[in-house]
Structures are given as C-alpha cells and as structure tokens.
Write a protein that holds these residues in place. Structure first.
Motif, PDB file in Angstrom:
ATOM      1  N   LEU A  31       0.806  -1.217   0.000  1.00 43.47           N
ATOM      2  CA  LEU A  31       0.000   0.000   0.000  1.00 43.47           C
ATOM      3  C   LEU A  31       0.845   1.276   0.000  1.00 43.47           C
ATOM      4  CD1 LEU A  31      -2.835  -0.904   2.550  1.00 43.47           C
ATOM      5  CD2 LEU A  31      -3.037  -0.718   0.070  1.00 43.47           C
ATOM      6  N   GLY A  32       1.962   1.246   0.699  1.00 43.70           N
ATOM      7  CA  GLY A  32       2.738   2.474   0.864  1.00 43.70           C
ATOM      8  C   GLY A  32       4.193   2.397   0.480  1.00 43.70           C
ATOM      9  N   GLY A  33       4.625   1.281  -0.106  1.00 41.09           N
ATOM     10  CA  GLY A  33       6.013   1.157  -0.510  1.00 41.09           C
ATOM     11  C   GLY A  33       6.920   0.740   0.636  1.00 41.09           C
ATOM     12  N   ARG A  34       8.231   0.799   0.368  1.00 41.39           N
ATOM     13  CA  ARG A  34       9.219   0.330   1.344  1.00 41.39           C
ATOM     14  C   ARG A  34       9.154   1.109   2.651  1.00 41.39           C
ATOM     15  NH1 ARG A  34      15.348  -0.366  -0.583  1.00 41.39           N
ATOM     16  NH2 ARG A  34      14.201  -1.714  -2.029  1.00 41.39           N
ATOM     17  N   SER A  35       8.901   2.415   2.587  1.00 39.11           N
ATOM     18  CA  SER A  35       8.868   3.213   3.819  1.00 39.11           C
ATOM     19  C   SER A  35       7.726   2.771   4.731  1.00 39.11           C
ATOM     20  CB  SER A  35       8.732   4.697   3.487  1.00 39.11           C
ATOM     21  OG  SER A  35       7.508   4.963   2.820  1.00 39.11           O
ATOM     22  N   ALA A  36       6.574   2.457   4.144  1.00 34.73           N
ATOM     23  CA  ALA A  36       5.449   1.979   4.961  1.00 34.73           C
ATOM     24  C   ALA A  36       5.779   0.637   5.590  1.00 34.73           C
ATOM     25  CB  ALA A  36       4.191   1.862   4.102  1.00 34.73           C
ATOM     26  N   GLY A  37       6.464  -0.231   4.836  1.00 33.98           N
ATOM     27  CA  GLY A  37       6.883  -1.512   5.399  1.00 33.98           C
ATOM     28  C   GLY A  37       7.861  -1.322   6.535  1.00 33.98           C
ATOM     29  N   LEU A  38       8.801  -0.381   6.362  1.00 34.75           N
ATOM     30  CA  LEU A  38       9.789  -0.112   7.405  1.00 34.75           C
ATOM     31  C   LEU A  38       9.113   0.419   8.666  1.00 34.75           C
ATOM     32  CD1 LEU A  38      13.238   1.553   6.901  1.00 34.75           C
ATOM     33  CD2 LEU A  38      11.774   2.283   8.783  1.00 34.75           C
ATOM     34  N   PHE A  39       8.175   1.358   8.509  1.00 38.56           N
ATOM     35  CA  PHE A  39       7.509   1.918   9.685  1.00 38.56           C
ATOM     36  C   PHE A  39       6.575   0.903  10.343  1.00 38.56           C
ATOM     37  CE2 PHE A  39       9.064   5.967   8.157  1.00 38.56           C
ATOM     38  CZ  PHE A  39       9.265   6.666   9.332  1.00 38.56           C
ATOM     39  N   THR A  40       6.008  -0.001   9.553  1.00 36.76           N
ATOM     40  CA  THR A  40       5.217  -1.078  10.145  1.00 36.76           C
ATOM     41  C   THR A  40       6.111  -1.963  11.008  1.00 36.76           C
ATOM     42  OG1 THR A  40       3.736  -1.118   8.224  1.00 36.76           O
ATOM     43  CG2 THR A  40       3.703  -3.038   9.667  1.00 36.76           C
ATOM     44  N   ALA A  41       7.280  -2.317  10.476  1.00 36.59           N
ATOM     45  CA  ALA A  41       8.241  -3.121  11.235  1.00 36.59           C
ATOM     46  C   ALA A  41       8.692  -2.392  12.494  1.00 36.59           C
ATOM     47  CB  ALA A  41       9.438  -3.457  10.349  1.00 36.59           C
ATOM     48  N   LEU A  42       8.889  -1.067  12.384  1.00 36.29           N
ATOM     49  CA  LEU A  42       9.295  -0.273  13.543  1.00 36.29           C
ATOM     50  C   LEU A  42       8.199  -0.263  14.606  1.00 36.29           C
ATOM     51  CD1 LEU A  42      11.440   1.567  14.767  1.00 36.29           C
ATOM     52  CD2 LEU A  42      10.361   3.496  13.601  1.00 36.29           C
ATOM     53  N   GLY A  43       6.940  -0.174  14.174  1.00 40.97           N
ATOM     54  CA  GLY A  43       5.830  -0.221  15.123  1.00 40.97           C
ATOM     55  C   GLY A  43       5.753  -1.559  15.835  1.00 40.97           C
ATOM     56  N   ILE A  44       5.954  -2.637  15.085  1.00 33.41           N
ATOM     57  CA  ILE A  44       5.931  -3.980  15.672  1.00 33.41           C
ATOM     58  C   ILE A  44       7.077  -4.138  16.668  1.00 33.41           C
ATOM     59  CG2 ILE A  44       6.294  -6.435  15.139  1.00 33.41           C
ATOM     60  CD1 ILE A  44       4.816  -5.850  12.456  1.00 33.41           C
ATOM     61  N   ALA A  45       8.283  -3.684  16.286  1.00 39.20           N
ATOM     62  CA  ALA A  45       9.435  -3.775  17.189  1.00 39.20           C
ATOM     63  C   ALA A  45       9.223  -2.929  18.442  1.00 39.20           C
ATOM     64  CB  ALA A  45      10.702  -3.337  16.457  1.00 39.20           C
ATOM     65  N   SER A  46       8.574  -1.775  18.287  1.00 38.62           N
ATOM     66  CA  SER A  46       8.269  -0.929  19.453  1.00 38.62           C
ATOM     67  C   SER A  46       7.324  -1.650  20.401  1.00 38.62           C
ATOM     68  CB  SER A  46       7.655   0.397  18.995  1.00 38.62           C
ATOM     69  OG  SER A  46       8.536   1.120  18.172  1.00 38.62           O
ATOM     70  N   GLY A  47       6.307  -2.298  19.821  1.00 37.92           N
ATOM     71  CA  GLY A  47       5.379  -3.058  20.648  1.00 37.92           C
ATOM     72  C   GLY A  47       6.074  -4.192  21.391  1.00 37.92           C
ATOM     73  N   LEU A  48       6.965  -4.898  20.702  1.00 33.60           N
ATOM     74  CA  LEU A  48       7.712  -5.983  21.341  1.00 33.60           C
ATOM     75  C   LEU A  48       8.610  -5.449  22.453  1.00 33.60           C
ATOM     76  CD1 LEU A  48       8.715  -8.106  18.209  1.00 33.60           C
ATOM     77  CD2 LEU A  48       7.162  -8.794  20.047  1.00 33.60           C
ATOM     78  N   SER A  49       9.198  -4.279  22.246  1.00 35.96           N
ATOM     79  CA  SER A  49      10.050  -3.678  23.275  1.00 35.96           C
ATOM     80  C   SER A  49       9.244  -3.328  24.525  1.00 35.96           C
ATOM     81  CB  SER A  49      10.741  -2.424  22.724  1.00 35.96           C
ATOM     82  OG  SER A  49      11.568  -2.742  21.622  1.00 35.96           O
ATOM     83  N   ILE A  50       8.023  -2.840  24.313  1.00 38.32           N
ATOM     84  CA  ILE A  50       7.147  -2.535  25.450  1.00 38.32           C
ATOM     85  C   ILE A  50       6.774  -3.811  26.192  1.00 38.32           C
ATOM     86  CG2 ILE A  50       4.878  -1.639  26.114  1.00 38.32           C
ATOM     87  CD1 ILE A  50       5.137   0.341  23.768  1.00 38.32           C
ATOM     88  N   TRP A  51       6.468  -4.866  25.445  1.00 36.50           N
ATOM     89  CA  TRP A  51       6.178  -6.160  26.066  1.00 36.50           C
ATOM     90  C   TRP A  51       7.396  -6.665  26.836  1.00 36.50           C
ATOM     91  CZ3 TRP A  51       1.679  -7.835  27.190  1.00 36.50           C
ATOM     92  CH2 TRP A  51       0.586  -7.710  26.330  1.00 36.50           C
ATOM     93  N   ALA A  52       8.599  -6.475  26.280  1.00 34.00           N
ATOM     94  CA  ALA A  52       9.820  -6.916  26.946  1.00 34.00           C
ATOM     95  C   ALA A  52      10.016  -6.187  28.276  1.00 34.00           C
ATOM     96  CB  ALA A  52      11.029  -6.692  26.035  1.00 34.00           C
ATOM     97  N   LEU A  53       9.790  -4.868  28.253  1.00 34.92           N
ATOM     98  CA  LEU A  53       9.916  -4.081  29.485  1.00 34.92           C
ATOM     99  C   LEU A  53       8.877  -4.513  30.509  1.00 34.92           C
ATOM    100  CD1 LEU A  53      11.193  -1.729  31.016  1.00 34.92           C
ATOM    101  CD2 LEU A  53       9.596  -0.193  29.864  1.00 34.92           C
TER     102      LEU A  53
END
Length: 210
Positions: A31-53
C-alpha cells in the motif's frame, strides 16, 4: 554466550514463521512502498520492546493473572486483526481494486508512514500471545545468578531488534517486486490471502485457550 546463541536460534525460528506481523508488513508495503513496510516493522518492534519491558518488570505476570484484563486484550487484539483482514478482503473484491491497464502499476492510495507505524504498534500490543510467549520463553535463557530484570530486558530487546531486521528485509523484498505485485490480478490475490490470513489468525486468537 551459549544460552544467548540458543536464544537467537529459537527466536529466529519463531520470527521467521509467518504470522500477523508478516501479513501486516506485506500488505502495508504494497500500500505504501518500502517506507510503509519499514515503519510497520518499527511499530511492531516498538510493541515488542514494550512487552519486553513489561515482562522484565513483572507487569505481564499481573496481566496474565487477571482473567478479565487478559481477555479484554485478547478480544481487542482479535478484533483488530479481523478488522485489518476485512479491509484487505474489501480491497481484493471491490471493483476499484481493478485499475485501468495504463495505471495498473500505480498504487491507488499510499499508506502514510504514521498510519503504518500505528498499525504495527497496535497489532503487536494487542496480541495476547506475546503476553504468554515472553514470560514462558525469556526466563529459560537467563543465566543463573544474573540480574533478572536486565537479563530479561536484554533478551526481549534482542528479540524485538531481530524481528525488526527480518521484517525490514521482508519489506525490501516485497517493495522490490512491487510493480509485479501491484498488477490487478496479483494484487487481488495477495490482498485476498493476507485478508484471509489476518481474519483466520484473529478468530484463532479469540477462540483458543491459553
């Protein structure tokens, strides 16, 4: 070091197994190209980091001990996946999903980076499987005698960073094949598959027991 390498091996198996994170990353990249994929991955990693904390601080243990709160997160997460899946299926079957041949390779709407990040973050934070997965996995790889909080946090952040790297690679591959994947017939198939997968995962989360 042996325990850490073993943790990396187990993490890679889990991370590389297709699931909602992979499906959302693929769809958002289309839908949004490579940048949208990168920011989706960043959002997922942020969520995992919150779960880790939260796992390291013992908050997740309190969450899983509270049945009403755990069920609320479980059903909210399932509903969100089903919602995203329904959006994908709508795009796959509605008439506007088949553009004019001259514009077949041009995305009809680009997903903003902020929206992509938010989808990744909300999808991961509302996934109750992480609340069960982290507390059961991370302690197995903490060396005896080490500070539990810092050790658990390090393992959780490592898992998040590894997930981010894998999803960024996935997004790059999808973006590389973007023109082909955006062809009307292929795009409809991809939307249909990801939509069905997301709805199926949402239903499974909603109906399965811990």
């Amino acid at each position: 070091m042996t325990l850490f390498l073993a943790f990396l091996g187990v993490s890679l198996v889990v991370i590389m197994t297709p699931g909602p994170d992979t499906a959302i990353t693929i769809r958002n990249t289309l839908l949004g190209g490579r940048s949208a994929g990168l920011f989706t991955a960043l959002g997922i990693a942020s969520g995992l980091s919150i779960w880790a904390l939260a796992t390291s601080a013992g908050i997740v243990a309190l969450l899983t001990a509270s049945e009403p709160l755990f069920l609320a997160i479980k059903y909210a997460g399932a509903a969100y996946l089903i919602y995203l899946g329904a959006q994908a299926l709508r795009e796959a079957f509605r008439p506007s999903a088949i553009p004019h041949p001259q514009t077949a390779k041009v995305p009809q709407a680009r997903l903003a980076s902020g929206a992509a990040y938010r989808q990744g973050l909300v999808s991961d934070l509302s996934n109750p499987k992480i609340a069960v997965f982290f507390p059961s996995l991370l302690p197995q790889f903490v060396p005896a005698g080490e500070a539990t909080f810092l050790s658990l946090l390090l393992l959780g952040i490592t898992f998040a960073l590894t997930t981010f790297a894998w999803l960024v690679f996935y997004a790059a591959v999808v973006a590389k094949a973007g023109d082909w994947l955006r062809q009307p017939s292929v795009r409809r198939v991809v939307e249909g598959i990801t939509g069905t997968l997301l709805i199926g995962l949402g239903l499974r989360i909603a109906t399965e027991h811990r």
